[in-house]
Design a protein around this motif. Structure first.
Motif, mmCIF file in Angstrom:
data_model
loop_
_atom_site.group_PDB
_atom_site.id
_atom_site.type_symbol
_atom_site.label_atom_id
_atom_site.label_comp_id
_atom_site.label_asym_id
_atom_site.label_seq_id
_atom_site.Cartn_x
_atom_site.Cartn_y
_atom_site.Cartn_z
ATOM 1 N N SER A 252 -6.383 -2.007 11.925
ATOM 2 C CA SER A 252 -6.519 -3.185 12.781
ATOM 3 C C SER A 252 -6.919 -2.801 14.199
ATOM 4 O O SER A 252 -7.750 -3.462 14.832
ATOM 5 N N LEU A 253 -6.333 -1.719 14.701
ATOM 6 C CA LEU A 253 -6.689 -1.239 16.032
ATOM 7 C C LEU A 253 -8.153 -0.808 16.088
ATOM 8 O O LEU A 253 -8.851 -1.078 17.074
ATOM 9 N N ALA A 254 -8.604 -0.143 15.037
ATOM 10 C CA ALA A 254 -10.004 0.285 15.000
ATOM 11 C C ALA A 254 -10.936 -0.920 15.074
ATOM 12 O O ALA A 254 -11.916 -0.923 15.834
ATOM 13 N N GLY A 255 -10.625 -1.960 14.292
ATOM 14 C CA GLY A 255 -11.458 -3.154 14.305
ATOM 15 C C GLY A 255 -11.470 -3.852 15.651
ATOM 16 O O GLY A 255 -12.515 -4.299 16.139
ATOM 17 N N ALA B 287 -14.116 -0.239 -2.945
ATOM 18 C CA ALA B 287 -15.000 -1.305 -2.466
ATOM 19 C C ALA B 287 -14.425 -2.003 -1.243
ATOM 20 O O ALA B 287 -15.178 -2.482 -0.380
ATOM 21 N N SER B 288 -13.095 -2.061 -1.137
ATOM 22 C CA SER B 288 -12.477 -2.758 -0.016
ATOM 23 C C SER B 288 -12.612 -1.997 1.297
ATOM 24 O O SER B 288 -12.236 -2.517 2.357
ATOM 25 N N ILE B 289 -13.139 -0.782 1.252
ATOM 26 C CA ILE B 289 -13.499 -0.102 2.494
ATOM 27 C C ILE B 289 -14.575 -0.902 3.209
ATOM 28 O O ILE B 289 -14.577 -1.005 4.442
ATOM 29 N N PHE B 290 -15.456 -1.510 2.441
ATOM 30 C CA PHE B 290 -16.665 -2.102 2.991
ATOM 31 C C PHE B 290 -16.608 -3.626 3.144
ATOM 32 O O PHE B 290 -17.061 -4.166 4.148
ATOM 33 N N ALA B 291 -16.092 -4.315 2.166
ATOM 34 C CA ALA B 291 -16.024 -5.780 2.225
ATOM 35 C C ALA B 291 -14.589 -6.219 1.960
ATOM 36 O O ALA B 291 -13.764 -5.430 1.494
ATOM 37 N N THR B 292 -14.300 -7.475 2.257
ATOM 38 C CA THR B 292 -12.944 -7.970 2.055
ATOM 39 C C THR B 292 -12.799 -8.599 0.674
ATOM 40 O O THR B 292 -13.740 -9.174 0.133
ATOM 41 N N TYR B 293 -11.583 -8.473 0.144
ATOM 42 C CA TYR B 293 -11.256 -9.067 -1.148
ATOM 43 C C TYR B 293 -9.884 -9.721 -1.031
ATOM 44 O O TYR B 293 -9.032 -9.260 -0.261
ATOM 45 N N PRO B 294 -9.662 -10.809 -1.778
ATOM 46 C CA PRO B 294 -8.391 -11.532 -1.644
ATOM 47 C C PRO B 294 -7.227 -10.783 -2.281
ATOM 48 O O PRO B 294 -7.401 -10.057 -3.260
ATOM 49 N N SER B 295 -6.043 -10.976 -1.719
ATOM 50 C CA SER B 295 -4.828 -10.460 -2.354
ATOM 51 C C SER B 295 -4.631 -11.174 -3.691
ATOM 52 O O SER B 295 -5.171 -12.259 -3.923
ATOM 53 N N GLU B 296 -3.848 -10.578 -4.549
ATOM 54 C CA GLU B 296 -3.649 -11.121 -5.888
ATOM 55 C C GLU B 296 -3.088 -12.537 -5.861
ATOM 56 O O GLU B 296 -3.387 -13.356 -6.731
ATOM 57 N N HIS B 297 -2.276 -12.852 -4.859
ATOM 58 C CA HIS B 297 -1.628 -14.164 -4.814
ATOM 59 C C HIS B 297 -2.556 -15.261 -4.307
ATOM 60 O O HIS B 297 -2.239 -16.447 -4.424
ATOM 61 N N MET C 14 -2.639 -12.682 10.697
ATOM 62 C CA MET C 14 -3.298 -13.424 9.623
ATOM 63 C C MET C 14 -4.064 -12.521 8.658
ATOM 64 O O MET C 14 -4.919 -12.995 7.919
ATOM 65 N N GLY C 15 -3.770 -11.240 8.672
ATOM 66 C CA GLY C 15 -4.552 -10.319 7.859
ATOM 67 C C GLY C 15 -4.077 -10.118 6.442
ATOM 68 O O GLY C 15 -4.785 -9.527 5.627
ATOM 69 N N PHE C 16 -2.899 -10.600 6.097
ATOM 70 C CA PHE C 16 -2.313 -10.296 4.787
ATOM 71 C C PHE C 16 -3.110 -10.891 3.638
ATOM 72 O O PHE C 16 -3.302 -10.259 2.599
ATOM 73 N N ASN C 17 -3.599 -12.113 3.794
ATOM 74 C CA ASN C 17 -4.273 -12.786 2.680
ATOM 75 C C ASN C 17 -5.563 -12.096 2.250
ATOM 76 O O ASN C 17 -5.793 -11.876 1.059
ATOM 77 N N CYS C 18 -6.411 -11.793 3.232
ATOM 78 C CA CYS C 18 -7.721 -11.243 2.852
ATOM 79 C C CYS C 18 -8.313 -10.329 3.915
ATOM 80 O O CYS C 18 -9.517 -10.043 3.894
ATOM 81 N N GLY C 19 -7.511 -9.877 4.864
ATOM 82 C CA GLY C 19 -8.010 -8.918 5.831
ATOM 83 C C GLY C 19 -8.685 -9.503 7.056
ATOM 84 O O GLY C 19 -9.221 -8.758 7.873
ATOM 85 N N SER C 20 -8.710 -10.814 7.198
ATOM 86 C CA SER C 20 -9.273 -11.479 8.379
ATOM 87 C C SER C 20 -10.700 -11.047 8.707
ATOM 88 O O SER C 20 -10.962 -10.543 9.803
ATOM 89 N N PRO C 21 -11.656 -11.245 7.807
ATOM 90 C CA PRO C 21 -13.046 -10.881 8.147
ATOM 91 C C PRO C 21 -13.608 -11.718 9.301
ATOM 92 O O PRO C 21 -14.151 -11.189 10.256
ATOM 93 N N MET C 22 -13.536 -13.047 9.210
ATOM 94 C CA MET C 22 -13.944 -13.973 10.269
ATOM 95 C C MET C 22 -15.382 -13.774 10.733
ATOM 96 O O MET C 22 -15.772 -14.237 11.799
ATOM 97 N N ASN C 23 -16.172 -13.088 9.949
ATOM 98 C CA ASN C 23 -17.532 -12.723 10.351
ATOM 99 C C ASN C 23 -18.408 -12.603 9.105
ATOM 100 O O ASN C 23 -18.300 -11.616 8.371
ATOM 101 N N PRO C 24 -19.273 -13.583 8.838
ATOM 102 C CA PRO C 24 -20.112 -13.530 7.627
ATOM 103 C C PRO C 24 -20.951 -12.267 7.523
ATOM 104 O O PRO C 24 -21.090 -11.697 6.432
ATOM 105 N N ALA C 25 -21.515 -11.801 8.637
ATOM 106 C CA ALA C 25 -22.354 -10.601 8.607
ATOM 107 C C ALA C 25 -21.524 -9.360 8.309
ATOM 108 O O ALA C 25 -21.952 -8.488 7.547
ATOM 109 N N ARG C 26 -20.328 -9.285 8.893
ATOM 110 C CA ARG C 26 -19.444 -8.142 8.673
ATOM 111 C C ARG C 26 -19.086 -7.998 7.205
ATOM 112 O O ARG C 26 -18.888 -6.892 6.710
#
Length: 287
Positions: free
Chosen positions: A59-62, A143-153, A205-217
């Motif tokens: 999170s700090l890196a981002g 794969a989750s290094i690069f793009a976000t994916y939802p938690s199982e729940h 707010m990062g628990f669900n899916c990593g908080s991408p908030m950026n379509p290009a990212r």
């Protein structure tokens, strides 16, 4: 020919005067830096199995990547970095609509190239960690290094809401930070303050899916993983989750822009009234 003269000649040859071209180049470099550091933080955390990083360092890196990226292009392109923010600026009339798709294309391309750079940087670590198989799910997925994916729940509707609200808070915060008629931060501190805003959102707010908030990212690196060998599951995992971090942040940007205007910006006194109030205050001070 002296060194200074040589540098001047090179600069004259390479210098671009077209404003749009200058903005695109700055935006491209800034997005590249943003995604390189952001994905690098995730790669270090995942490939080291948490021994060289965790969710806090990621999170700090981002967040710090946002600060560096804004410094990189803020004075040239405005350092949008994000199609959601570009949409907000277009809605407010601060970015011509014809520039919007150009900025989005540049941001997505910059993210794609940055993902390729992270893959090259962590190539050995990724293949070692994954035991020679690039997977999108499972205990050794990368794969989750690069793009976000939802938690199982997480369901798609809940994930969509997550991204709408997260991006809306991001846009409200940025508009407040840069609003000179509100309590704007001192000039020059905007990059740091926006970085802290991003960090606050990520750690809350990062628990669900990593908080991408950026379509290009999200979309650029996801395209890279498809091309690099992770397969079509990068688009099908999580009930075809991929479109949520592309569409929902745009909805959130429109929502956040509207909320800030309705609750704050529309109620600022007219500039003429402010000038009259200032003049009246100065006269009263003299008397």
């Amino acid at each position: 020919m002296g060194y200074v003269s040589f540098v001047r000649r090179i600069r004259a040859l390479l210098s671009i005067q077209n404003q749009l071209a200058r903005e695109c180049l700055a935006e491209l470099l800034a997005v590249f830096v943003l995604i390189l550091i952001t994905l690098g933080g995730a790669a270090q955390m995942i490939t080291s199995s948490g021994t060289k990083g965790d969710i806090v360092t990621s999170s700090l890196a981002g967040a710090l990547a946002v600060m560096v990226a804004i410094h990189t292009a803020g004075g040239v392109s405005g350092a949008h970095l994000n199609p959601a923010f570009s949409l907000s600026m277009s809605l407010l009339g601060q970015l011509p609509w014809w520039k919007f798709p150009i900025f989005v294309a540049v941001q997505t391309f910059g993210s794609f190239v940055a993902a390729a750079a992270v893959y090259a940087l962590y190539y050995d670590a990724i293949w070692s960690y994954s035991n020679g198989t690039l997977t999108v799910s499972g205990p050794r997925e990368t794969a989750s290094i690069f793009a976000t994916y939802p938690s199982e729940h997480l369901s798609l509707p809940n994930g969509f809401l997550d991204q709408v609200l997260g991006t809306a808070v991001l846009i409200v915060g940025i508009l407040a930070i840069t609003d000179t008629r509100n309590r704007a931060v001192p000039r020059g501190l905007e990059p740091l303050t926006v970085a802290l805003l991003v960090l606050a959102i990520e750690v809350s707010m990062g628990f669900n899916c990593g908080s991408p908030m950026n379509p290009a990212r999200d979309f650029g690196p996801r395209l890279f993983t498809l091309a690099a060998g992770w397969g079509t599951e990068v688009f099908s995992r999580g009930s075809s989750w991929w479109w949520v971090p592309v569409v929902a942040p745009l909805v959130g940007a429109a929502l956040g822009t509207g909320l800030y205007q309705l609750f704050v910006a529309f109620h600022h006194p007219e500039e003429e009234e402010e000038e009259e109030d200032s003049g009246r205050a100065r006269r009263q001070t003299k008397h």
